[in-house]
Structure formats: C-alpha cells, structure tokens
Design an enzyme around this catalytic site. Sequence first.
Site, PDB file in Angstrom:
ATOM      1  N   THR A 221      40.777  47.443  33.881  1.00  0.00           N
ATOM      2  CA  THR A 221      41.510  47.549  35.160  1.00  0.00           C
ATOM      3  C   THR A 221      41.589  49.005  35.627  1.00  0.00           C
ATOM      4  O   THR A 221      42.583  49.417  36.213  1.00  0.00           O
ATOM      5  CB  THR A 221      42.927  46.924  35.053  1.00  0.00           C
ATOM      6  OG1 THR A 221      43.681  47.616  34.057  1.00  0.00           O
ATOM      7  CG2 THR A 221      42.865  45.449  34.709  1.00  0.00           C
TER       8      THR A 221
ATOM      9  N   ASN B 293      41.579  49.333  40.249  1.00  0.00           N
ATOM     10  CA  ASN B 293      42.909  49.861  40.575  1.00  0.00           C
ATOM     11  C   ASN B 293      42.766  51.291  41.105  1.00  0.00           C
ATOM     12  O   ASN B 293      41.932  52.067  40.614  1.00  0.00           O
ATOM     13  CB  ASN B 293      43.808  49.845  39.329  1.00  0.00           C
ATOM     14  CG  ASN B 293      45.287  49.954  39.688  1.00  0.00           C
ATOM     15  OD1 ASN B 293      45.644  50.183  40.847  1.00  0.00           O
ATOM     16  ND2 ASN B 293      46.147  49.785  38.700  1.00  0.00           N
TER      17      ASN B 293
ATOM     18  N   HIS C 194      50.315  45.483  46.376  1.00  0.00           N
ATOM     19  CA  HIS C 194      49.728  46.441  45.431  1.00  0.00           C
ATOM     20  C   HIS C 194      48.812  45.632  44.509  1.00  0.00           C
ATOM     21  O   HIS C 194      49.237  44.601  43.963  1.00  0.00           O
ATOM     22  CB  HIS C 194      50.828  47.145  44.628  1.00  0.00           C
ATOM     23  CG  HIS C 194      50.274  47.873  43.441  1.00  0.00           C
ATOM     24  ND1 HIS C 194      49.346  48.876  43.576  1.00  0.00           N
ATOM     25  CD2 HIS C 194      50.459  47.705  42.103  1.00  0.00           C
ATOM     26  CE1 HIS C 194      49.000  49.315  42.379  1.00  0.00           C
ATOM     27  NE2 HIS C 194      49.657  48.621  41.463  1.00  0.00           N
TER      28      HIS C 194
ATOM     29  N   SER D 234      55.098  51.134  38.676  1.00  0.00           N
ATOM     30  CA  SER D 234      55.685  50.864  37.360  1.00  0.00           C
ATOM     31  C   SER D 234      56.754  51.885  37.020  1.00  0.00           C
ATOM     32  O   SER D 234      56.721  53.019  37.487  1.00  0.00           O
ATOM     33  CB  SER D 234      54.593  50.929  36.286  1.00  0.00           C
ATOM     34  OG  SER D 234      53.760  49.818  36.366  1.00  0.00           O
TER      35      SER D 234
ATOM     36  N   SER E  39      54.328  44.433  32.097  1.00  0.00           N
ATOM     37  CA  SER E  39      54.210  45.063  33.423  1.00  0.00           C
ATOM     38  C   SER E  39      54.014  44.011  34.517  1.00  0.00           C
ATOM     39  O   SER E  39      54.522  44.156  35.630  1.00  0.00           O
ATOM     40  CB  SER E  39      53.068  46.091  33.447  1.00  0.00           C
ATOM     41  OG  SER E  39      51.803  45.472  33.419  1.00  0.00           O
TER      42      SER E  39
ATOM     43  N   ASP F 224      33.243  37.207  27.401  1.00  0.00           N
ATOM     44  CA  ASP F 224      32.805  36.343  28.508  1.00  0.00           C
ATOM     45  C   ASP F 224      33.162  37.037  29.826  1.00  0.00           C
ATOM     46  O   ASP F 224      34.329  37.372  30.070  1.00  0.00           O
ATOM     47  CB  ASP F 224      33.545  34.995  28.373  1.00  0.00           C
ATOM     48  CG  ASP F 224      33.188  34.030  29.492  1.00  0.00           C
ATOM     49  OD1 ASP F 224      32.388  34.388  30.379  1.00  0.00           O
ATOM     50  OD2 ASP F 224      33.737  32.903  29.466  1.00  0.00           O
TER      51      ASP F 224
ATOM     52  N   GLU G 127      49.767  59.930  41.247  1.00  0.00           N
ATOM     53  CA  GLU G 127      50.311  60.019  39.890  1.00  0.00           C
ATOM     54  C   GLU G 127      49.257  60.622  38.967  1.00  0.00           C
ATOM     55  O   GLU G 127      49.444  60.678  37.759  1.00  0.00           O
ATOM     56  CB  GLU G 127      50.774  58.654  39.379  1.00  0.00           C
ATOM     57  CG  GLU G 127      49.703  57.590  39.345  1.00  0.00           C
ATOM     58  CD  GLU G 127      50.218  56.255  38.840  1.00  0.00           C
ATOM     59  OE1 GLU G 127      50.592  56.192  37.661  1.00  0.00           O
ATOM     60  OE2 GLU G 127      50.235  55.288  39.611  1.00  0.00           O
TER      61      GLU G 127
ATOM     62  N   CYS H 176      52.547  53.981  41.205  1.00  0.00           N
ATOM     63  CA  CYS H 176      51.774  53.476  42.353  1.00  0.00           C
ATOM     64  C   CYS H 176      52.630  53.372  43.617  1.00  0.00           C
ATOM     65  O   CYS H 176      52.122  53.007  44.679  1.00  0.00           O
ATOM     66  CB  CYS H 176      51.174  52.117  42.021  1.00  0.00           C
ATOM     67  SG  CYS H 176      50.288  52.097  40.467  1.00  0.00           S
TER      68      CYS H 176
HETATM   69  N1  CAA Z   1      37.490  32.668  31.849  1.00  0.00           N
HETATM   70  C1  CAA Z   1      38.491  32.612  32.762  1.00  0.00           C
HETATM   71  N2  CAA Z   1      39.705  33.184  32.571  1.00  0.00           N
HETATM   72  C2  CAA Z   1      39.913  33.845  31.425  1.00  0.00           C
HETATM   73  C3  CAA Z   1      38.919  33.950  30.436  1.00  0.00           C
HETATM   74  C4  CAA Z   1      37.656  33.322  30.673  1.00  0.00           C
HETATM   75  N3  CAA Z   1      36.661  33.369  29.787  1.00  0.00           N
HETATM   76  N4  CAA Z   1      39.413  34.661  29.407  1.00  0.00           N
HETATM   77  C5  CAA Z   1      40.691  35.009  29.732  1.00  0.00           C
HETATM   78  N5  CAA Z   1      40.998  34.515  30.953  1.00  0.00           N
HETATM   79  C6  CAA Z   1      42.242  34.680  31.689  1.00  0.00           C
HETATM   80  C7  CAA Z   1      43.474  34.477  30.851  1.00  0.00           C
HETATM   81  O1  CAA Z   1      43.798  33.093  30.727  1.00  0.00           O
HETATM   82  C8  CAA Z   1      44.490  35.263  31.644  1.00  0.00           C
HETATM   83  O2  CAA Z   1      44.924  34.473  32.749  1.00  0.00           O
HETATM   84  P1  CAA Z   1      46.490  34.419  33.143  1.00  0.00           P
HETATM   85  O3  CAA Z   1      46.922  35.863  33.433  1.00  0.00           O
HETATM   86  O4  CAA Z   1      46.524  33.586  34.359  1.00  0.00           O
HETATM   87  O5  CAA Z   1      47.207  33.876  31.964  1.00  0.00           O
HETATM   88  C9  CAA Z   1      43.685  36.446  32.208  1.00  0.00           C
HETATM   89  O6  CAA Z   1      42.318  36.055  32.113  1.00  0.00           O
HETATM   90  C10 CAA Z   1      43.876  37.745  31.457  1.00  0.00           C
HETATM   91  O7  CAA Z   1      43.478  37.595  30.137  1.00  0.00           O
HETATM   92  P2  CAA Z   1      44.466  37.935  28.919  1.00  0.00           P
HETATM   93  O8  CAA Z   1      45.713  37.112  29.020  1.00  0.00           O
HETATM   94  O9  CAA Z   1      43.687  37.815  27.661  1.00  0.00           O
HETATM   95  O10 CAA Z   1      44.954  39.405  29.206  1.00  0.00           O
HETATM   96  P3  CAA Z   1      44.413  40.800  28.686  1.00  0.00           P
HETATM   97  O11 CAA Z   1      44.848  40.996  27.291  1.00  0.00           O
HETATM   98  O12 CAA Z   1      42.985  40.988  29.014  1.00  0.00           O
HETATM   99  O13 CAA Z   1      45.274  41.796  29.608  1.00  0.00           O
HETATM  100  C11 CAA Z   1      46.172  42.825  31.502  1.00  0.00           C
HETATM  101  C12 CAA Z   1      45.317  41.671  30.993  1.00  0.00           C
HETATM  102  C13 CAA Z   1      47.582  42.734  30.932  1.00  0.00           C
HETATM  103  C14 CAA Z   1      46.241  42.759  33.011  1.00  0.00           C
HETATM  104  C15 CAA Z   1      45.517  44.164  31.058  1.00  0.00           C
HETATM  105  O14 CAA Z   1      44.258  44.297  31.680  1.00  0.00           O
HETATM  106  C16 CAA Z   1      46.364  45.384  31.389  1.00  0.00           C
HETATM  107  O15 CAA Z   1      47.243  45.761  30.609  1.00  0.00           O
HETATM  108  N6  CAA Z   1      46.102  46.060  32.549  1.00  0.00           N
HETATM  109  C17 CAA Z   1      46.838  47.269  32.955  1.00  0.00           C
HETATM  110  C18 CAA Z   1      48.269  46.959  33.389  1.00  0.00           C
HETATM  111  C19 CAA Z   1      48.350  46.330  34.747  1.00  0.00           C
HETATM  112  O16 CAA Z   1      47.435  46.384  35.572  1.00  0.00           O
HETATM  113  N7  CAA Z   1      49.524  45.723  35.030  1.00  0.00           N
HETATM  114  C20 CAA Z   1      49.759  45.094  36.316  1.00  0.00           C
HETATM  115  C21 CAA Z   1      51.222  45.143  36.724  1.00  0.00           C
HETATM  116  S1  CAA Z   1      51.814  46.832  36.697  1.00  0.00           S
HETATM  117  C22 CAA Z   1      51.206  47.534  38.146  1.00  0.00           C
HETATM  118  O17 CAA Z   1      50.812  46.847  39.033  1.00  0.00           O
HETATM  119  C23 CAA Z   1      51.175  49.015  38.261  1.00  0.00           C
HETATM  120  C24 CAA Z   1      49.789  49.480  38.009  1.00  0.00           C
HETATM  121  O18 CAA Z   1      49.005  49.643  38.961  1.00  0.00           O
HETATM  122  C25 CAA Z   1      49.388  49.733  36.635  1.00  0.00           C
END
Ligand code: CAA
Length: 390
Positions: free
Chosen positions: A152, A276, A233, A309, A201, A29, A79, A111
């Site tokens: 991302t 990102n 960030h 990170s 993270s 979705d 990085e 970052c």
């Molecule tokens: N409609 C609306 N919302 C939906 C949805 C739908 N159909 N399906 C899912 N969502 C929502 C979920 O409820 C969730 O919301 P919350 O975070 O508010 O709970 C959100 O979408 C994300 O969905 P998931 O929980 O299923 O998460 P995911 O398994 O897709 O992973 C993530 C998300 C962890 C960010 C992943 O994309 C990831 O690992 N990204 C890279 C790491 C990252 O960016 N970390 C950020 C902090 S670290 C940092 O900032 C340094 C850096 O630059 C890396």
Amino acid sequence: MKIGIDLLHFATADYYLGLDTFAAEKNLDVDKFYIGIGQEKMSIAPPDEDVVTLAAKAAAPILDQIDRNDITAVLFATETGVDQSKSAGVFLHGLLNLSKRCRVVEFKHACYAGAAALQMATTMIRANPKEKILVIAADIAKYDVDTSAEATQGCGAVAMLMTESPRIIEIEIGSGYFTDDVMDFWRPNHRTTALVDGKYSTKVYLNSLKQTWEHFTEQTGKTFEDIDYFCYHIPFTKMADKAHQTLIRKTGANVTPDEFKAQTLPSQRYNRIIGNSYSASLFISFISLLDHIEDNIENKRVSFFSYGSGCVAEFFTGVMQPGYQSLLMTDRHLEKIAQRTALTYAQYLAFYHPSEASEENIVYEPTNRGGYRLAGIENHKRDYQRTSDE
Ligand code: CAA
C-alpha cells in the site's frame, strides 16, 4: 461570498511497481491486491524525487495560467517533509520563483493535513478576499519491506489554487471533525518508513467516519441524500468501498449497486494505479472523479472525508461550479500516468529503499523526468534544480 478551488492539478512519480510483479516476487496470489485491497500499481519515487519536486510538478501548470506574483500564501501539507525546521514550501517557493510577498508554512497531521490546509485557506480568504492561496498536499508513502503494508505504498502531490469566486468547486461552510489520540500509524523522527497497526487502522478510520458524519449533520443539517458524489481518503481503494458501505449503513440510505458505483467508483480510478499518497490521496480522489465522470456535474454536491491516522478526521462538502469542465487538466494527468516506466522488484528496492548511511553529501543520478529534481545534498543542504520548461 463563495470560496473554494479555482484550479487544481496533480503529479505523481515517473515510475511504478505493478502489484503483479510484487505478487510474483512474494509468491502471493495477485487477486489479494487486485480484488482484496483493490490496488493495481504503486507510483515509486526515484532518489531524486521528493515532496518538493512532486509539488513543483503539481503546481507548475497552475502557475502557467495565472500571474504567479498574485500568490499570497503557500500552505504545504505533508507528513514526509524534507527538513525538521525549514518548510518544504519554502524550497518550493524558491523553485517556482514566487513573490517574496508571500507567507509559507508546512502543515502536518498524517494524511489529514491537506484538508486542514484547505480549510485554513478558506478562512484566510474569508478574512481577506484578495488572498490567492496555493494549497499543496504531497507525500511519499513508504513502509518497511516484507510487511503487509508494503503493498500500500505510492506517492503524489496535488496543487490547489484557492480563491474567492472559485471556478471549479465552492467549499461549503460547516464540517464535522473528530480527534482521538490513538496509535494506529506513526513514524518516529529517526525513521524513513512508517509503522502501522494495519487492521486496527482500518477500524479507527471507519469509526472516525461515523463520528465526523454525526458532527457534520449536526453542524449543517445535510443528509446522505443531499450529496451526489463521495470522495474518501484512499490508502487503498477497498477502504473507500468499506467507508461508503459504512456510511450507507449508518444513515440507513437506500442505495442500489449501480448508484453505489456511480457515487464512488470514478473517484477511485487514479488511486488504484498510484497507490497511497497520504495527504494528497483525498484530493487525487476528487480529481479522479472530475477526470472520469462522463456527466457534467455542475451544481452537484461532492463530499470529502479526510482521515489522518493518529488520528484527526474531517467530513465536509463542496458544490461544483458552472463551467468547471473547461478548466480540468485531464489529458495532462492521463498522459503523465501513461508515460510512467514499470520497475522490476530489484529496481524498486534500489529507488525506494536505498541503503544510504549519510545524508551529508550525495549526488543523485538524473532519473526523474518532468521539470524539477533533487540534484543532490551538499553539507546537509538540499540542492533542487529546474530541468526543463515543462
Ligand atoms: N483474493 C481476493 N481477496 C483476497 C485474497 C485473494 N487471493 N487474499 C486476501 N484477500 C482479501 C482478504 O480477505 C482481505 O479482505 P477484507 O479486508 O475484506 O477482509 C483483504 O484481501 C486484505 O487481506 P488481509 O486481510 O490478509 O490483510 P493484509 O495482512 O494484507 O493487510 C492492510 C492489509 C491492513 C490494509 C495492510 O496492507 C496495511 O497495513 N496497510 C497500511 C495501513 C493502511 O493503509 N491502513 C488504512 C487505514 S489508515 C489510513 O487510511 C491512513 C493511511 O493512509 C495510512
């Protein structure tokens, strides 16, 4: 003495992958991305684009407005550097034809390095106000295909001219910082894609925000109410919303939904359609604020939260300078973003995750537009070209 950013400009790749295309490919979705993580598009660098060419595209419009021989140092934060020994900034120095009387060095901590380079520049200028320092933050965010982090990705580079008596923003003395040896995101030397413990993270990010805020208030005596606009960030825009909610909870600030939007939303608009860009992301967020806010924000205070990170984080502030609006390159930013070409999922894979076995000898097809490209690699030596008068 005021020290800060005198001019700033960013560049991103000429191609993007829409998260609608991504969602269709993965049978997901699209609202998971549009609403769940708050992202619409990811800028995708073709094979002849890297952090050096992105940085050159970011810096060139600044150098066109000054005497480039005045640049005394290039501090290049990344990085996703191109060599384990030679700094990306020296390739950039050659490509931009900067003075040989210049110091160049690469900064790294995930970052965070862009904020580190900016703070280092302010210190160097305080010691010698004649310094004019080009701070670059440039990265290509890349994760493995078919991981939750794949949505991302993105890329971008910011160039900031740091001087005494800056015309855009004075960076204020006093910041809060925090370091903790954690494994939330990392990229071993042999890998081109990062590894990440995604959910963890986000927790470490928010904890780092609370820690840096405590230190910031101890150092400066400033409160939430002293800050007008908040730049974070932004690995994905929902993270910035969560950060701002966390800060409001921590400080007990009374913020209406409209105030919440005004404080953070303008700074998220570019990141939502670029993705990102690691070390560049915080500063693209700042440029997004400047390019999208309708009011004149002279003399207003802007905060910056940098999170790298691993982890190192910093919270600091700046004050917008009178007349800053006439120096913004908003039209150029908007035009370049509008000119990007959409990719199919298969084209994205070919550009972003090519299966090249060796980097000894490669000739790249010219795909990247905008003045600078990586033409190829010969005997492990990178060959950059200036391709137009952009
Ligand atoms: N409609 C609306 N919302 C939906 C949805 C739908 N159909 N399906 C899912 N969502 C929502 C979920 O409820 C969730 O919301 P919350 O975070 O508010 O709970 C959100 O979408 C994300 O969905 P998931 O929980 O299923 O998460 P995911 O398994 O897709 O992973 C993530 C998300 C962890 C960010 C992943 O994309 C990831 O690992 N990204 C890279 C790491 C990252 O960016 N970390 C950020 C902090 S670290 C940092 O900032 C340094 C850096 O630059 C890396």
